[in-house]
Structures are given as structure tokens and as C-alpha cells.
Design a protein around this motif. Structure first.
Motif, PDB file in Angstrom:
ATOM      1  N   ASN A   6     -43.666  -6.042 -63.441  1.00  0.00           N
ATOM      2  CA  ASN A   6     -43.180  -5.039 -62.588  1.00  0.00           C
ATOM      3  C   ASN A   6     -44.150  -3.930 -62.130  1.00  0.00           C
ATOM      4  O   ASN A   6     -44.252  -3.078 -62.934  1.00  0.00           O
ATOM      5  N   THR A   7     -44.697  -4.203 -60.901  1.00  0.00           N
ATOM      6  CA  THR A   7     -45.544  -3.504 -60.298  1.00  0.00           C
ATOM      7  C   THR A   7     -44.971  -1.797 -60.066  1.00  0.00           C
ATOM      8  O   THR A   7     -45.535  -1.008 -60.049  1.00  0.00           O
ATOM      9  N   PHE A   8     -43.797  -2.076 -59.659  1.00  0.00           N
ATOM     10  CA  PHE A   8     -43.197  -0.741 -59.218  1.00  0.00           C
ATOM     11  C   PHE A   8     -42.984   0.317 -60.259  1.00  0.00           C
ATOM     12  O   PHE A   8     -43.050   1.410 -60.332  1.00  0.00           O
ATOM     13  N   ALA A   9     -42.606  -0.338 -61.621  1.00  0.00           N
ATOM     14  CA  ALA A   9     -42.361   0.333 -62.721  1.00  0.00           C
ATOM     15  C   ALA A   9     -43.643   0.499 -63.368  1.00  0.00           C
ATOM     16  O   ALA A   9     -43.764   1.363 -64.520  1.00  0.00           O
ATOM     17  N   ARG A  10     -44.738  -0.074 -63.200  1.00  0.00           N
ATOM     18  CA  ARG A  10     -46.022  -0.233 -63.707  1.00  0.00           C
ATOM     19  C   ARG A  10     -45.902  -0.627 -65.146  1.00  0.00           C
ATOM     20  O   ARG A  10     -46.365  -0.003 -66.197  1.00  0.00           O
ATOM     21  N   GLN A  11     -45.162  -1.907 -65.593  1.00  0.00           N
ATOM     22  CA  GLN A  11     -45.162  -2.308 -66.871  1.00  0.00           C
ATOM     23  C   GLN A  11     -45.037  -3.988 -66.702  1.00  0.00           C
ATOM     24  O   GLN A  11     -44.522  -4.300 -65.844  1.00  0.00           O
ATOM     25  N   PHE A  12     -45.398  -4.512 -67.768  1.00  0.00           N
ATOM     26  CA  PHE A  12     -45.263  -5.689 -68.175  1.00  0.00           C
ATOM     27  C   PHE A  12     -43.947  -5.778 -68.983  1.00  0.00           C
ATOM     28  O   PHE A  12     -43.714  -5.302 -69.967  1.00  0.00           O
ATOM     29  N   GLU A  13     -42.968  -7.058 -68.582  1.00  0.00           N
ATOM     30  CA  GLU A  13     -41.775  -6.958 -69.285  1.00  0.00           C
ATOM     31  C   GLU A  13     -41.401  -8.281 -69.787  1.00  0.00           C
ATOM     32  O   GLU A  13     -41.830  -9.353 -69.008  1.00  0.00           O
ATOM     33  N   THR A  14     -40.531  -8.372 -70.905  1.00  0.00           N
ATOM     34  CA  THR A  14     -39.985  -9.679 -71.534  1.00  0.00           C
ATOM     35  C   THR A  14     -38.754  -9.467 -72.055  1.00  0.00           C
ATOM     36  O   THR A  14     -38.645  -8.294 -72.626  1.00  0.00           O
ATOM     37  N   THR A  15     -37.914 -10.300 -71.978  1.00  0.00           N
ATOM     38  CA  THR A  15     -36.588 -10.150 -72.502  1.00  0.00           C
ATOM     39  C   THR A  15     -36.345 -10.841 -73.721  1.00  0.00           C
ATOM     40  O   THR A  15     -36.808 -11.962 -73.705  1.00  0.00           O
ATOM     41  N   VAL A  16     -35.759 -10.069 -74.756  1.00  0.00           N
ATOM     42  CA  VAL A  16     -35.388 -10.841 -76.002  1.00  0.00           C
ATOM     43  C   VAL A  16     -34.005 -10.689 -76.307  1.00  0.00           C
ATOM     44  O   VAL A  16     -33.155  -9.890 -75.549  1.00  0.00           O
ATOM     45  N   GLU A  17     -33.436 -11.080 -77.156  1.00  0.00           N
ATOM     46  CA  GLU A  17     -31.997 -11.074 -77.415  1.00  0.00           C
ATOM     47  C   GLU A  17     -31.450  -9.543 -77.587  1.00  0.00           C
ATOM     48  O   GLU A  17     -30.280  -9.420 -77.034  1.00  0.00           O
ATOM     49  N   GLU A  18     -32.395  -8.566 -78.233  1.00  0.00           N
ATOM     50  CA  GLU A  18     -31.974  -7.018 -78.379  1.00  0.00           C
ATOM     51  C   GLU A  18     -31.984  -6.514 -77.132  1.00  0.00           C
ATOM     52  O   GLU A  18     -31.673  -5.187 -77.143  1.00  0.00           O
ATOM     53  N   GLY A  19     -32.780  -7.013 -76.095  1.00  0.00           N
ATOM     54  CA  GLY A  19     -32.993  -6.201 -74.828  1.00  0.00           C
ATOM     55  C   GLY A  19     -34.355  -6.406 -74.197  1.00  0.00           C
ATOM     56  O   GLY A  19     -34.885  -7.528 -74.451  1.00  0.00           O
ATOM     57  N   LEU A  20     -34.825  -5.455 -73.410  1.00  0.00           N
ATOM     58  CA  LEU A  20     -36.190  -5.481 -72.673  1.00  0.00           C
ATOM     59  C   LEU A  20     -37.203  -5.089 -73.569  1.00  0.00           C
ATOM     60  O   LEU A  20     -36.865  -3.895 -74.116  1.00  0.00           O
ATOM     61  N   ILE A  21     -38.163  -5.567 -73.685  1.00  0.00           N
ATOM     62  CA  ILE A  21     -39.488  -5.171 -74.227  1.00  0.00           C
ATOM     63  C   ILE A  21     -40.620  -4.853 -72.996  1.00  0.00           C
ATOM     64  O   ILE A  21     -40.605  -5.844 -72.313  1.00  0.00           O
ATOM     65  N   SER A  22     -41.264  -3.812 -73.109  1.00  0.00           N
ATOM     66  CA  SER A  22     -42.128  -3.598 -71.960  1.00  0.00           C
ATOM     67  C   SER A  22     -43.270  -2.776 -72.548  1.00  0.00           C
ATOM     68  O   SER A  22     -43.546  -2.268 -73.521  1.00  0.00           O
ATOM     69  N   VAL A  23     -44.439  -3.221 -71.902  1.00  0.00           N
ATOM     70  CA  VAL A  23     -45.643  -2.308 -72.142  1.00  0.00           C
ATOM     71  C   VAL A  23     -46.256  -1.619 -71.132  1.00  0.00           C
ATOM     72  O   VAL A  23     -46.402  -2.416 -69.599  1.00  0.00           O
ATOM     73  N   GLU A  24     -46.114  -0.368 -70.790  1.00  0.00           N
ATOM     74  CA  GLU A  24     -46.395   0.370 -69.793  1.00  0.00           C
ATOM     75  C   GLU A  24     -48.122   0.411 -69.337  1.00  0.00           C
ATOM     76  O   GLU A  24     -48.888   0.418 -70.496  1.00  0.00           O
ATOM     77  N   TYR A  25     -48.276   0.484 -68.463  1.00  0.00           N
ATOM     78  CA  TYR A  25     -49.981   0.343 -67.943  1.00  0.00           C
ATOM     79  C   TYR A  25     -49.966   1.504 -66.696  1.00  0.00           C
ATOM     80  O   TYR A  25     -48.955   1.828 -65.949  1.00  0.00           O
ATOM     81  N   SER A  26     -51.387   1.648 -66.670  1.00  0.00           N
ATOM     82  CA  SER A  26     -51.927   2.232 -65.350  1.00  0.00           C
ATOM     83  C   SER A  26     -53.141   1.740 -65.035  1.00  0.00           C
ATOM     84  O   SER A  26     -53.855   1.264 -65.951  1.00  0.00           O
ATOM     85  N   PHE A  27     -53.502   1.706 -63.772  1.00  0.00           N
ATOM     86  CA  PHE A  27     -54.786   1.280 -63.082  1.00  0.00           C
ATOM     87  C   PHE A  27     -55.602   2.025 -62.601  1.00  0.00           C
ATOM     88  O   PHE A  27     -55.233   3.273 -62.034  1.00  0.00           O
ATOM     89  N   GLN A  28     -57.043   2.154 -62.935  1.00  0.00           N
ATOM     90  CA  GLN A  28     -58.032   2.847 -62.381  1.00  0.00           C
ATOM     91  C   GLN A  28     -59.263   2.029 -62.430  1.00  0.00           C
ATOM     92  O   GLN A  28     -59.808   1.601 -63.370  1.00  0.00           O
ATOM     93  N   GLU A  29     -59.522   1.998 -60.988  1.00  0.00           N
ATOM     94  CA  GLU A  29     -60.801   0.888 -60.547  1.00  0.00           C
ATOM     95  C   GLU A  29     -60.210  -0.400 -61.403  1.00  0.00           C
ATOM     96  O   GLU A  29     -59.357  -1.032 -60.891  1.00  0.00           O
ATOM     97  N   LYS A  30     -61.101  -1.061 -61.897  1.00  0.00           N
ATOM     98  CA  LYS A  30     -61.118  -2.413 -62.455  1.00  0.00           C
ATOM     99  C   LYS A  30     -60.639  -2.314 -64.218  1.00  0.00           C
ATOM    100  O   LYS A  30     -60.804  -3.238 -64.618  1.00  0.00           O
TER     101      LYS A  30
END
Length: 94
Positions: A6-30
């Protein structure tokens, strides 16, 4: 496991039975800075979180990015999974 970048929210997301799990990130250069892991309160499966991080490392390999673990939990992941150490930028020792 399906991971959505999800580039808008800047996070990788996956869904499990209990809800949404996400890992937030930010980019700088490479570099991608992994800053936060959001899990539902009732979720306790640490093995799933490890698999999620492994899949994110595969994405980093594909995009030729270096990974900077900001969160101590992600730094611990790098300590336990030494095969991903080549994803760390020069000068970062874990």
C-alpha cells in the motif's frame, strides 16, 4: 501469503482472521526503513510475523533495495536470520 504494498499508506499489508497486519516503511534513496509493525490485539502468532518479514525481504531483493531496521523487533529478525544480512546497507552492524 499475499502481501499488498500500500504505497499511499506506506505499508506492506496482509490480512489474517483477527484483522490486518501491516509493516510500515519509508523510502530514502535506495533504502527502505522498516519502522513499525501493527498487529491486532488478539494476534499472538510470532511465526507468522517472521514469515511476513521473510516475504518482505524477498520483495527488497527483487527491487534491489537495502533494508534499514528501525524497530528492535526487526533488528532481532536480522540477528536470527543471518541470510538476509546482505540486505543491510554498509556500516550497519546487527
Amino acid at each position: 501469503m499475499e502481501i499488498k504494498d500500500n504505497t499511499f499508506a506506506r505499508q506492506f499489508e496482509t490480512t489474517v482472521e483477527e484483522g490486518l497486519i501491516s509493516v510500515e516503511y519509508s523510502f530514502q534513496e535506495k533504502k527502505i526503513f522498516l519502522t513499525k509493525i501493527n498487529v491486532p490485539d488478539a494476534y499472538t502468532d510470532e511465526d507468522f510475523i517472521t514469515e511476513l518479514l521473510k516475504n518482505i525481504m524477498v520483495i527488497a531483493y527483487e527491487r534491489k533495495l537495502k533494508v534499514v531496521p528501525i524497530l528492535p523487533k526487526i533488528a532481532l529478525f536480522f540477528r536470527k536470520n543471518t541470510i538476509y544480512r546482505d540486505l543491510l546497507p554498509p556500516g550497519i552492524k546487527i
